[in-house]
Design a protein around this motif. Structure first.
Motif, short mmCIF file in Angstrom:
data_model
loop_
_atom_site.label_atom_id
_atom_site.label_comp_id
_atom_site.label_asym_id
_atom_site.label_seq_id
_atom_site.Cartn_x
_atom_site.Cartn_y
_atom_site.Cartn_z
N ILE A 169 59.28 46.94 21.93
CA ILE A 169 60.70 47.16 22.27
C ILE A 169 60.81 48.15 23.43
CG2 ILE A 169 62.89 48.10 21.43
CD1 ILE A 169 62.01 47.16 18.59
N LEU A 170 60.08 49.28 23.29
CA LEU A 170 60.14 50.30 24.34
C LEU A 170 59.58 49.75 25.65
CD1 LEU A 170 59.02 53.49 22.36
CD2 LEU A 170 61.33 52.84 23.05
N GLY A 171 58.58 48.89 25.55
CA GLY A 171 57.99 48.28 26.74
C GLY A 171 59.00 47.44 27.50
N LEU A 172 59.76 46.63 26.77
CA LEU A 172 60.75 45.77 27.43
C LEU A 172 61.87 46.63 28.05
CD1 LEU A 172 61.68 42.88 28.09
CD2 LEU A 172 63.04 42.94 26.00
N VAL A 173 62.30 47.64 27.29
CA VAL A 173 63.36 48.53 27.81
C VAL A 173 62.85 49.24 29.06
CG1 VAL A 173 64.73 50.60 27.34
CG2 VAL A 173 64.47 48.86 25.57
N GLY A 174 61.63 49.77 28.99
CA GLY A 174 61.05 50.49 30.12
C GLY A 174 60.88 49.60 31.34
N ILE A 234 65.62 38.14 30.52
CA ILE A 234 65.70 36.73 30.12
C ILE A 234 64.33 36.17 29.76
CG2 ILE A 234 66.24 34.41 31.01
CD1 ILE A 234 68.57 35.74 32.57
N VAL A 235 63.32 36.61 30.52
CA VAL A 235 61.96 36.12 30.23
C VAL A 235 61.34 36.90 29.07
CG1 VAL A 235 59.61 35.91 31.17
CG2 VAL A 235 61.58 35.36 32.61
N GLY A 236 61.51 38.23 29.11
CA GLY A 236 60.84 39.08 28.12
C GLY A 236 61.52 39.11 26.77
N GLY A 237 62.84 38.89 26.73
CA GLY A 237 63.56 38.95 25.46
C GLY A 237 63.01 38.01 24.40
N PRO A 238 62.92 36.71 24.75
CA PRO A 238 62.37 35.78 23.75
C PRO A 238 60.91 36.10 23.37
CG PRO A 238 63.58 34.59 25.45
CD PRO A 238 63.47 36.01 25.91
N ILE A 239 60.16 36.64 24.34
CA ILE A 239 58.77 37.02 24.02
C ILE A 239 58.78 38.18 23.03
CG2 ILE A 239 56.62 37.99 24.98
CD1 ILE A 239 57.31 36.52 27.61
N LEU A 240 59.68 39.15 23.27
CA LEU A 240 59.81 40.27 22.34
C LEU A 240 60.20 39.76 20.95
CD1 LEU A 240 59.98 43.36 21.77
CD2 LEU A 240 62.39 43.22 22.38
N TRP A 271 69.25 33.75 20.74
CA TRP A 271 68.74 33.42 22.07
C TRP A 271 69.68 33.82 23.19
CZ3 TRP A 271 71.55 30.42 25.36
CH2 TRP A 271 72.59 29.69 24.78
N TRP A 272 71.01 33.72 22.91
CA TRP A 272 71.99 33.97 23.96
C TRP A 272 72.15 35.47 24.27
CZ3 TRP A 272 75.41 37.29 21.90
CH2 TRP A 272 75.63 37.23 20.51
N TYR A 273 71.59 36.32 23.40
CA TYR A 273 71.76 37.76 23.59
C TYR A 273 71.19 38.21 24.94
CZ TYR A 273 71.13 42.77 22.88
OH TYR A 273 71.17 44.13 23.03
N TRP A 274 70.02 37.65 25.29
CA TRP A 274 69.34 38.12 26.51
C TRP A 274 70.09 37.69 27.77
CZ3 TRP A 274 66.40 41.68 24.72
CH2 TRP A 274 65.85 41.53 23.44
N PRO A 275 70.44 36.41 27.95
CA PRO A 275 71.20 36.05 29.15
C PRO A 275 72.56 36.74 29.21
CG PRO A 275 70.84 34.11 27.73
CD PRO A 275 70.01 35.21 27.19
N ALA A 276 73.21 36.92 28.05
CA ALA A 276 74.52 37.57 28.05
C ALA A 276 74.40 39.01 28.55
CB ALA A 276 75.11 37.55 26.64
N THR A 277 73.37 39.72 28.06
CA THR A 277 73.14 41.09 28.51
C THR A 277 72.80 41.12 30.00
OG1 THR A 277 72.25 41.51 26.30
CG2 THR A 277 71.83 43.19 27.96
#
Lengths: 109, 159
Positions: free
Chosen positions: B98-103, B137-143, B32-38
């Motif tokens: 994955i590509l969607g979130l990155v894009g 932060i929002v999309g990471g957990p959804i992904l 979970w912490w990966y997204w806020p840390a990034t």
């Protein structure tokens, strides 16, 4: 492509089923990972891996990481096919118990 | 041969197979912490870019690079060294996600930043990466949830 159901006695043994199921979702898995995941002793796991290797279902790779020996296993093409067929056979048994007509050809009474 | 197996035994065997598959899928969970840390690292980079101070950039850019490496290494440590999950567990829909979130993150950040700069708004890079950070932060957990669901459905068994 559909898989022809084929029950496999060798895979179905409880410990081997767990090992093969674990390997089926991996490219390869370390000996210690399988041992810890299934709570097996070294000797029990060695025995089962040898059985699967002798059946031609898995490949065992032995190497070193630094000075420490490291053994890993992977389900090969033969093993994967046998596992897929075994899963299909299990699914067929369950489906038949729910609907005995499920796998009968149409028109057959 | 299979006639000797009762349906409940077959059901138990299938449940065991599902459980072992779930165990491997669980290894691929992104913490979970990966997204806020990034996100924090990206915002720091945006602030540094807006500062236009060579000293700040000279400090923040290495911190950003090292931070990203550390975050990624720590997020994928542990069992990953002892097992390699099958690549095809992530199906095309998972790859699209994955590509969607990155894009969305990169495109959103750049889009907002350049638009604000054109409009003459102060600190456009900071605002841009902040938008990207919110998306992460929002999309990471959804992904995470999408990937987990797809991988659990996809055992890689033909048929």
């Amino acid at each position: 492509m559909s898989v022809k159901p084929k029950f496999d006695e060798l895979i179905h043994a409880p410990t081997r089923l767990s090992i093969v199921a674990l390997l089926a979702s991996t490219e390869w898995a370390d000996f210690s990972f399988i041992r810890d995941s299934l709570s097996l002793s070294d000797s029990a796991l060695s025995k089962q891996l040898t059985t699967l290797e002798e059946a031609g279902y898995i490949d065992i790779r032995k190497g070193f990481v630094g000075k420490r020996p490291r053994t890993s296993a992977r389900l090969n093409r033969v093993g994967r096919a046998a596992f897929d067929q075994h899963v299909a056979a299990l699914q067929e048994i369950v489906a038949l118990s729910r609907d005995p007509d499920a796998t009968r050809p149409k028109g057959e009474s | 041969m299979s006639g000797e197996i009762y349906p409940d035994e077959a059901q138990r065997a299938l449940a065991e197979i599902e459980q072992r598959h779930g165990q491997v899928v669980g290894l691929m969970n992104i913490p979970w912490w990966y997204w806020p840390a990034t996100a924090v690292l990206q915002v720091a980079l945006g602030v540094a870019v807006d500062s236009r101070a060579p000293v700040v950039l000279g400090v923040v850019i290495p911190v950003y690079v090292v931070g990203m490496v550390v975050v990624n290494v720590v997020a994928t440590k542990g069992s990953w060294r002892r097992v390699r999950p099958r690549r095809d567990l992530v199906d095309p829909i998972g790859v699209f996600a994955i590509l969607g979130l990155v894009g969305l993150t990169v495109g959103g950040s750049l889009g907002v930043a350049f638009s604000l700069r054109t409009m003459g708004v102060a600190y456009p890079a900071t605002w841009g990466v902040s938008c990207g950070a919110v998306v992460l932060i929002v999309g990471g957990p959804i992904l995470n949830r999408i990937l987990r669901r797809r991988m659990l459905q996809n055992r890689g068994i033909e048929g």
